[in-house]
Design a protein around this motif. Structure first.
Motif, PDB file in Angstrom:
ATOM      1  N   ALA A 175       0.925  -1.198  -0.012  1.00 39.14           N
ATOM      2  CA  ALA A 175       0.071   0.137  -0.165  1.00 39.14           C
ATOM      3  C   ALA A 175       0.588   1.300   0.041  1.00 39.14           C
ATOM      4  CB  ALA A 175      -1.090  -0.044   1.154  1.00 39.14           C
ATOM      5  N   TYR A 176       2.062   1.282   0.495  1.00 33.93           N
ATOM      6  CA  TYR A 176       2.938   2.449   0.466  1.00 33.93           C
ATOM      7  C   TYR A 176       4.109   2.216  -0.121  1.00 33.93           C
ATOM      8  CZ  TYR A 176      -0.090   3.132   4.816  1.00 33.93           C
ATOM      9  OH  TYR A 176      -0.923   3.483   5.754  1.00 33.93           O
ATOM     10  N   GLY A 177       4.097   1.352  -1.068  1.00 28.82           N
ATOM     11  CA  GLY A 177       5.393   1.129  -2.123  1.00 28.82           C
ATOM     12  C   GLY A 177       6.131  -0.039  -1.834  1.00 28.82           C
ATOM     13  N   THR A 178       7.097  -0.455  -2.524  1.00 37.23           N
ATOM     14  CA  THR A 178       7.846  -1.707  -2.360  1.00 37.23           C
ATOM     15  C   THR A 178       8.694  -1.761  -1.150  1.00 37.23           C
ATOM     16  OG1 THR A 178       9.372  -0.758  -3.797  1.00 37.23           O
ATOM     17  CG2 THR A 178       7.538  -2.368  -4.822  1.00 37.23           C
ATOM     18  N   TRP A 179       9.469  -2.672  -0.958  1.00 43.32           N
ATOM     19  CA  TRP A 179      10.024  -2.731   0.299  1.00 43.32           C
ATOM     20  C   TRP A 179      11.324  -1.687   0.457  1.00 43.32           C
ATOM     21  CZ3 TRP A 179      15.082  -3.427   2.474  1.00 43.32           C
ATOM     22  CH2 TRP A 179      15.250  -4.151   3.728  1.00 43.32           C
ATOM     23  N   ALA A 180      11.233  -0.876   1.752  1.00 40.13           N
ATOM     24  CA  ALA A 180      10.667  -1.216   2.898  1.00 40.13           C
ATOM     25  C   ALA A 180       9.529  -0.060   3.399  1.00 40.13           C
ATOM     26  CB  ALA A 180      11.735  -1.462   4.059  1.00 40.13           C
ATOM     27  N   ARG A 181       9.251   0.444   2.208  1.00 45.47           N
ATOM     28  CA  ARG A 181       8.096   1.490   2.717  1.00 45.47           C
ATOM     29  C   ARG A 181       6.904   0.777   3.191  1.00 45.47           C
ATOM     30  NH1 ARG A 181       7.672   6.478  -1.868  1.00 45.47           N
ATOM     31  NH2 ARG A 181       9.849   7.309  -1.291  1.00 45.47           N
ATOM     32  N   SER A 182       6.452  -0.625   2.719  1.00 43.04           N
ATOM     33  CA  SER A 182       5.276  -1.058   3.030  1.00 43.04           C
ATOM     34  C   SER A 182       5.292  -1.992   4.421  1.00 43.04           C
ATOM     35  CB  SER A 182       4.527  -1.751   2.189  1.00 43.04           C
ATOM     36  OG  SER A 182       4.172  -0.922   1.181  1.00 43.04           O
ATOM     37  N   GLY A 183       6.757  -2.020   4.836  1.00 43.17           N
ATOM     38  CA  GLY A 183       7.052  -2.547   6.166  1.00 43.17           C
ATOM     39  C   GLY A 183       7.285  -4.169   6.028  1.00 43.17           C
ATOM     40  N   LEU A 212      11.777  -4.886  13.033  1.00 50.45           N
ATOM     41  CA  LEU A 212      10.623  -4.239  12.238  1.00 50.45           C
ATOM     42  C   LEU A 212      11.694  -3.864  11.133  1.00 50.45           C
ATOM     43  CD1 LEU A 212       8.157  -2.424  14.540  1.00 50.45           C
ATOM     44  CD2 LEU A 212       7.925  -4.704  13.217  1.00 50.45           C
ATOM     45  N   HIS A 213      11.067  -3.878   9.848  1.00 48.27           N
ATOM     46  CA  HIS A 213      11.792  -3.128   8.712  1.00 48.27           C
ATOM     47  C   HIS A 213      10.860  -2.087   8.150  1.00 48.27           C
ATOM     48  CE1 HIS A 213      15.461  -5.928   8.519  1.00 48.27           C
ATOM     49  NE2 HIS A 213      14.386  -6.639   8.985  1.00 48.27           N
ATOM     50  N   PHE A 214      11.096  -0.922   7.648  1.00 45.73           N
ATOM     51  CA  PHE A 214      10.308   0.204   7.426  1.00 45.73           C
ATOM     52  C   PHE A 214      11.107   1.212   6.643  1.00 45.73           C
ATOM     53  CE2 PHE A 214      11.505   0.425  11.714  1.00 45.73           C
ATOM     54  CZ  PHE A 214      11.890   1.650  12.031  1.00 45.73           C
ATOM     55  N   GLY A 215      10.400   2.442   6.813  1.00 43.59           N
ATOM     56  CA  GLY A 215      11.102   3.452   6.125  1.00 43.59           C
ATOM     57  C   GLY A 215      11.115   3.879   4.822  1.00 43.59           C
ATOM     58  N   ASP A 265       8.326   4.462  16.931  1.00 46.97           N
ATOM     59  CA  ASP A 265       9.349   3.604  16.914  1.00 46.97           C
ATOM     60  C   ASP A 265       9.693   3.101  15.069  1.00 46.97           C
ATOM     61  OD1 ASP A 265       9.902   3.599  19.315  1.00 46.97           O
ATOM     62  OD2 ASP A 265       8.985   2.022  20.052  1.00 46.97           O
ATOM     63  N   TRP A 266       8.551   3.550  14.605  1.00 50.06           N
ATOM     64  CA  TRP A 266       8.598   3.247  13.015  1.00 50.06           C
ATOM     65  C   TRP A 266       8.009   4.328  12.270  1.00 50.06           C
ATOM     66  CZ3 TRP A 266       5.329  -0.055  16.093  1.00 50.06           C
ATOM     67  CH2 TRP A 266       4.054   0.325  16.190  1.00 50.06           C
ATOM     68  N   SER A 267       8.290   4.335  11.074  1.00 46.52           N
ATOM     69  CA  SER A 267       7.708   5.102  10.151  1.00 46.52           C
ATOM     70  C   SER A 267       7.815   4.730   8.694  1.00 46.52           C
ATOM     71  CB  SER A 267       8.413   6.399   9.962  1.00 46.52           C
ATOM     72  OG  SER A 267       9.756   6.038   9.640  1.00 46.52           O
ATOM     73  N   THR A 268       7.181   5.327   7.609  1.00 41.59           N
ATOM     74  CA  THR A 268       7.314   5.051   6.520  1.00 41.59           C
ATOM     75  C   THR A 268       7.569   6.356   5.497  1.00 41.59           C
ATOM     76  OG1 THR A 268       6.377   4.281   4.359  1.00 41.59           O
ATOM     77  CG2 THR A 268       4.945   5.062   6.094  1.00 41.59           C
ATOM     78  N   ALA A 269       8.268   6.520   4.636  1.00 40.87           N
ATOM     79  CA  ALA A 269       8.530   7.806   3.781  1.00 40.87           C
ATOM     80  C   ALA A 269       7.263   8.093   2.805  1.00 40.87           C
ATOM     81  CB  ALA A 269       9.532   7.732   2.850  1.00 40.87           C
ATOM     82  N   ALA A 270       6.344   7.316   2.877  1.00 45.58           N
ATOM     83  CA  ALA A 270       5.311   7.375   1.929  1.00 45.58           C
ATOM     84  C   ALA A 270       3.885   8.076   2.617  1.00 45.58           C
ATOM     85  CB  ALA A 270       4.448   6.221   1.724  1.00 45.58           C
ATOM     86  N   THR A 271       3.939   8.313   4.130  1.00 48.25           N
ATOM     87  CA  THR A 271       2.885   9.230   4.778  1.00 48.25           C
ATOM     88  C   THR A 271       3.518   9.597   6.011  1.00 48.25           C
ATOM     89  OG1 THR A 271       0.814   8.955   5.558  1.00 48.25           O
ATOM     90  CG2 THR A 271       1.964   6.985   5.493  1.00 48.25           C
ATOM     91  N   GLU A 273       1.295   9.398   8.442  1.00 48.15           N
ATOM     92  CA  GLU A 273       0.489   8.603   9.481  1.00 48.15           C
ATOM     93  C   GLU A 273       1.050   7.848  10.296  1.00 48.15           C
ATOM     94  OE1 GLU A 273      -2.202   6.758  11.578  1.00 48.15           O
ATOM     95  OE2 GLU A 273      -2.849   8.256  10.107  1.00 48.15           O
ATOM     96  N   PRO A 274       0.993   8.083  11.690  1.00 50.09           N
ATOM     97  CA  PRO A 274       1.983   7.520  12.704  1.00 50.09           C
ATOM     98  C   PRO A 274       1.949   5.915  12.613  1.00 50.09           C
ATOM     99  CG  PRO A 274      -0.102   8.624  13.868  1.00 50.09           C
ATOM    100  CD  PRO A 274      -0.049   8.900  12.190  1.00 50.09           C
ATOM    101  N   ASN A 275       0.617   5.283  12.438  1.00 51.92           N
ATOM    102  CA  ASN A 275       0.886   3.956  12.660  1.00 51.92           C
ATOM    103  C   ASN A 275       1.248   3.279  11.215  1.00 51.92           C
ATOM    104  OD1 ASN A 275      -0.222   3.876  15.058  1.00 51.92           O
ATOM    105  ND2 ASN A 275      -2.545   4.014  14.348  1.00 51.92           N
ATOM    106  N   ALA A 276       1.465   3.899  10.256  1.00 57.20           N
ATOM    107  CA  ALA A 276       1.879   3.434   8.831  1.00 57.20           C
ATOM    108  C   ALA A 276       3.378   3.095   9.036  1.00 57.20           C
ATOM    109  CB  ALA A 276       1.453   4.315   7.802  1.00 57.20           C
ATOM    110  N   PRO A 277       3.781   1.956   8.340  1.00 54.07           N
ATOM    111  CA  PRO A 277       3.273   1.014   7.482  1.00 54.07           C
ATOM    112  C   PRO A 277       2.422  -0.032   8.175  1.00 54.07           C
ATOM    113  CG  PRO A 277       5.426   0.542   7.432  1.00 54.07           C
ATOM    114  CD  PRO A 277       5.395   1.663   8.357  1.00 54.07           C
ATOM    115  N   PHE A 278       2.370  -0.040   9.459  1.00 53.50           N
ATOM    116  CA  PHE A 278       1.902  -1.152  10.135  1.00 53.50           C
ATOM    117  C   PHE A 278       0.410  -1.058  10.524  1.00 53.50           C
ATOM    118  CE2 PHE A 278       6.643  -1.464  10.974  1.00 53.50           C
ATOM    119  CZ  PHE A 278       7.000  -2.341  10.049  1.00 53.50           C
ATOM    120  N   ASP A 279      -0.324  -0.699   9.674  1.00 53.88           N
ATOM    121  CA  ASP A 279      -1.910  -0.489   9.714  1.00 53.88           C
ATOM    122  C   ASP A 279      -2.473  -0.987   8.410  1.00 53.88           C
ATOM    123  OD1 ASP A 279      -0.869   1.215   7.714  1.00 53.88           O
ATOM    124  OD2 ASP A 279      -1.881   2.964   8.486  1.00 53.88           O
ATOM    125  N   GLN A 280      -1.861  -2.294   7.855  1.00 56.76           N
ATOM    126  CA  GLN A 280      -2.205  -2.718   6.941  1.00 56.76           C
ATOM    127  C   GLN A 280      -2.238  -4.315   7.178  1.00 56.76           C
ATOM    128  OE1 GLN A 280      -3.531  -1.312   3.966  1.00 56.76           O
ATOM    129  NE2 GLN A 280      -2.974   0.733   5.289  1.00 56.76           N
TER     130      GLN A 280
END
Length: 337
Positions: A175-183, A212-215, A265-271, A273-280
């Motif tokens: 939903a937020y892009g390929t690895w590791a934006r979507s976690g 966790l992998h993300f960002g 403690d995590w994030s995504t460059a796509a948004t 939203e504080p819970n992203a990408p671990f809200d999918q």
């Protein structure tokens, strides 16, 4: 017994991605190491606290249930230069005495150079690669995925330099892009168990990791990881769990919490939203890799060819979800008793 806490440094984390699926191999960046807080034992998902069993596999049949699991077939190496080809052969994954047994064998094989989802865009989708080991990777992708829940796996881990068993999760859709934006969620991974380790209790490697992998997209991705000593004997079965709720994840081994990570403690460059990408919704993966960045750079280095075949035994997999109408305070508690 107080668990041993190891701090991750950049050097051993290079290529530390057996459980992850980057578009191509590369280093990862550490942004934080979580401190271990001992919180007691006896945590379990109780029905009176609002936890309902949503999905499980007790491995009681004669063969792997194809309605629950798929088996990936490729010799890609996970983006980590791992040394196995994954197969759908019963020699590498089968049901034995009520348990799923993933078996890594010293057995040369030639197969697809890329996983199925990467072949269509490749210059040569029919390219092959040859590896010196075979193993298996089971996935619930396209069959079952969950957003939040209590995921629990009882397993006995293989030992030896170069072994890399993992229980982990990837997003059902990017939903937020390929690895590791979507976690990526690593419930448990371990490398080189049982090998010589001067600083380890008993002189043998017994570390497990929750990560966790993300960002951002590789190579600007990040991770947040906790390492602790596996309690009890390496020769026994142990229970590995993740409690995943909105904005919070809790890791347990044998009913004891060893890590807690929260939004921030995590994030995504796509948004933002504080819970992203671990809200999918994420699906579950069980695999046994041989070699790759993390195990080969640690312990005795490289891969030992002694003691094959190696077996990763799984007694059961269970996923509970929270029924907030039952939970007294609107959220299912983690403490069960």
């Amino acid at each position: 017994m107080k668990s041993r806490l190891l701090s991750l440094t950049l050097a051993p984390a290079i290529g530390a991605l057996a459980a992850c699926s980057p578009e191509e191999p590369g280093p990862v960046k550490i942004i934080e190491t979580v401190t271990l807080n001992e919180t007691g034992t006896g945590y379990a998902p109780l029905s009176e606290n609002g936890w309902t069993l949503a999905w499980s596999d007790e491995f009681s049949g004669e063969a792997i249930d194809g309605d629950k699991w798929g088996l990936d077939v490729d010799c890609w190496g996970g983006g980590n230069q791992e040394r196995q080809c994954y197969t759908d052969s019963t020699e590498n994954a089968s049901i034995v005495d009520g348990k799923l047994v993933i078996t890594a064998r010293k057995q040369e094989m030639t197969g697809p150079a890329l996983p199925a989802h990467m072949r269509a865009a490749a210059e040569d989708p029919d390219a092959t690669q040859t590896k010196p080991f075979t193993s298996a990777r089971l996935v619930t992708r396209g069959k079952a995925a969950w957003k939040y829940g209590w995921i629990e796996v009882r397993a006995k881990l293989p030992q030896g330099q170069g072994t890399w068993p993992a229980i982990w999760m990837l997003p059902e859709t990017n939903a937020y892009g390929t690895w590791a934006r979507s976690g990526e969620i690593d419930i448990m991974e371990a490398v080189n168990l049982g090998t010589e380790c001067a600083e380890c209790p008993g002189g043998k490697e017994n570390t497990i990791l929750g990560t966790l992998h993300f960002g951002d997209l590789w190579p600007n991705n990040s991770l947040n990881s906790t390492e602790v000593a596996q309690p009890g004997s390496l020769d026994d079965f142990h229970t590995y769990s993740l409690i995943w709720s909105e904005g919070k994840m809790t890791w347990l081994v044998d009913g004891t919490i060893f890590a807690v990570k929260e939004a921030g403690d995590w994030s995504t460059a796509a948004t933002d939203e504080p819970n992203a990408p671990f809200d999918q919704a994420f699906h579950l993966i069980l695999n046994l890799a041989i070699g790759g960045g993390l195990p080969e750079e640690r312990g005795l280095k490289g891969v030992s060819e002694e003691g094959f075949p190696k077996e990763f035994e799984i007694d059961y997999v269970r996923v509970w979800q929270c029924d907030t109408e039952v939970a007294s305070d609107g959220a299912c508690p983690t403490e069960g008793g």
